[in-house]
Design an enzyme around this catalytic site. Structure first.
Site, short mmCIF file in Angstrom:
data_model
loop_
_atom_site.label_atom_id
_atom_site.label_comp_id
_atom_site.label_asym_id
_atom_site.label_seq_id
_atom_site.Cartn_x
_atom_site.Cartn_y
_atom_site.Cartn_z
CG HIS A 92 -1.90 -1.24 1.28
ND1 HIS A 92 -2.85 -1.16 0.17
CD2 HIS A 92 -2.11 -2.12 2.09
CE1 HIS A 92 -3.58 -2.60 0.54
NE2 HIS A 92 -2.95 -2.80 1.69
CE LYS B 192 -5.10 -7.01 -2.77
NZ LYS B 192 -4.06 -6.24 -1.60
CG HIS C 61 -5.58 -4.46 7.58
ND1 HIS C 61 -5.63 -5.42 6.41
CD2 HIS C 61 -6.93 -3.81 7.69
CE1 HIS C 61 -6.56 -5.37 5.91
NE2 HIS C 61 -7.75 -4.79 6.74
#
Length: 150
Positions: free
Chosen positions: A40, A67, A142
């Site tokens: 990310h 993905k 996350h």
């Protein structure tokens, strides 16, 4: 060789002792943070178009299989990490997550096409969005989702 090792004895012992003292949970947290950064984080993207998405998704290993959706945050790392604290982030839903107080420039890559196998084709959506992240011991681990900035 023996002379080299003999001279390195105290240093080698210190290194081994240091490895033994490193907490397994700290190592695991660093692995989770590293995984978050791989998936990310892209501080200075070169373009934010479909070609950017196709290239970075391939480079980051996110195309085996393709993905479906992935978001890259283009802020500097200290700013992203700061969301884990009160200066740049607020608790979000049950306290497990943190939401940024300021929006970040992001690019969301959406897989389009029939096959989940490479070559993967992506469409890019650049935007400014608030990020919602999970943190462990002050480290981002996350990306839950992003929220459109007004």
């Amino acid at each position: 060789m023996v002379m080299f090792l003999k001279g390195m004895g105290p240093l080698l012992l210190f290194f081994i002792l240091g490895l033994w003292l490193v907490s397994p949970s700290l190592t695991q947290e660093n692995d989770r943070e590293r995984h978050f950064l791989t998936q990310h984080f892209d501080f200075k993207p070169k373009g934010r178009n479909d070609k950017y998405c196709e290239k970075i998704m391939r480079q980051r290993g996110l195309t085996q299989p393709c993905k479906d959706v992935n978001t890259f945050i283009h802020g500097d790392y200290p700013s992203i990490k700061a969301v884990c604290g009160d200066k740049a982030g607020n608790p979000y839903r049950e306290g497990r997550f943190r939401i940024s107080k300021s929006p970040f420039q992001v690019t969301t890559c959406h897989h389009h096409g029939g096959s989940p196998r490479p070559p993967c084709k992506y469409r890019a959506t650049p935007a400014f969005r608030y990020i919602v992240i999970a943190c462990e011991h002050g480290l981002p681990v996350h990306l839950e989702h992003t929220i459109m900035a007004n």
